[in-house]
Motif scaffolding. Structure first.
Motif, PDB file in Angstrom:
ATOM      1  N   THR A  24      91.814 -45.773  -5.516  1.00  0.00           N
ATOM      2  CA  THR A  24      92.594 -46.820  -6.133  1.00  0.00           C
ATOM      3  C   THR A  24      92.286 -48.042  -5.645  1.00  0.00           C
ATOM      4  O   THR A  24      91.884 -48.472  -4.272  1.00  0.00           O
ATOM      5  N   PRO A  25      92.572 -49.130  -6.452  1.00  0.00           N
ATOM      6  CA  PRO A  25      92.333 -50.577  -6.008  1.00  0.00           C
ATOM      7  C   PRO A  25      93.058 -50.779  -4.935  1.00  0.00           C
ATOM      8  O   PRO A  25      94.062 -50.417  -4.496  1.00  0.00           O
ATOM      9  N   VAL A  26      92.397 -51.880  -4.114  1.00  0.00           N
ATOM     10  CA  VAL A  26      93.131 -52.309  -2.941  1.00  0.00           C
ATOM     11  C   VAL A  26      94.479 -52.889  -3.280  1.00  0.00           C
ATOM     12  O   VAL A  26      95.423 -52.752  -2.497  1.00  0.00           O
ATOM     13  N   ASP A  27      94.707 -53.718  -4.268  1.00  0.00           N
ATOM     14  CA  ASP A  27      95.955 -54.266  -4.532  1.00  0.00           C
ATOM     15  C   ASP A  27      97.000 -53.124  -4.947  1.00  0.00           C
ATOM     16  O   ASP A  27      98.365 -53.424  -4.755  1.00  0.00           O
ATOM     17  N   GLN A  28      96.687 -51.779  -5.078  1.00  0.00           N
ATOM     18  CA  GLN A  28      97.775 -50.835  -5.464  1.00  0.00           C
ATOM     19  C   GLN A  28      97.935 -50.044  -4.348  1.00  0.00           C
ATOM     20  O   GLN A  28      98.858 -49.071  -4.362  1.00  0.00           O
ATOM     21  N   GLN A  29      97.118 -49.997  -3.285  1.00  0.00           N
ATOM     22  CA  GLN A  29      97.135 -49.007  -2.081  1.00  0.00           C
ATOM     23  C   GLN A  29      98.334 -49.245  -1.559  1.00  0.00           C
ATOM     24  O   GLN A  29      98.924 -48.364  -0.724  1.00  0.00           O
TER      25      GLN A  29
END
Length: 62
Positions: A36-41
């Motif tokens: 998952t992208p870092v901003d959604q983790q």
């Protein structure tokens, strides 16, 4: 005496070769990228659904 020494040396050589071959197993390289992208983790808004407890075969031993 000499035959015993040869057998011991051969056995130790085989054990050493096997341990070196088995210790080299694995994959050398970069770590896999996150799924998952870092901003959604790190989202704390979403609640995870509780997982039902499934008994495992070895649970009574623990």
């Amino acid at each position: 005496m000499v035959n015993s020494l040869k057998r011991t040396t051969l056995t130790l050589s085989l054990v050493l070769a096997a341990s070196l071959a088995l210790s080299a197993c694995g994959r050398k390289g970069d770590l896999d990228p996150p799924s998952t992208p870092v901003d959604q983790q790190n989202k704390r808004d979403s609640k995870a659904a509780p997982v039902a407890d499934k008994p495992f075969l070895l649970d009574p031993l623990l």
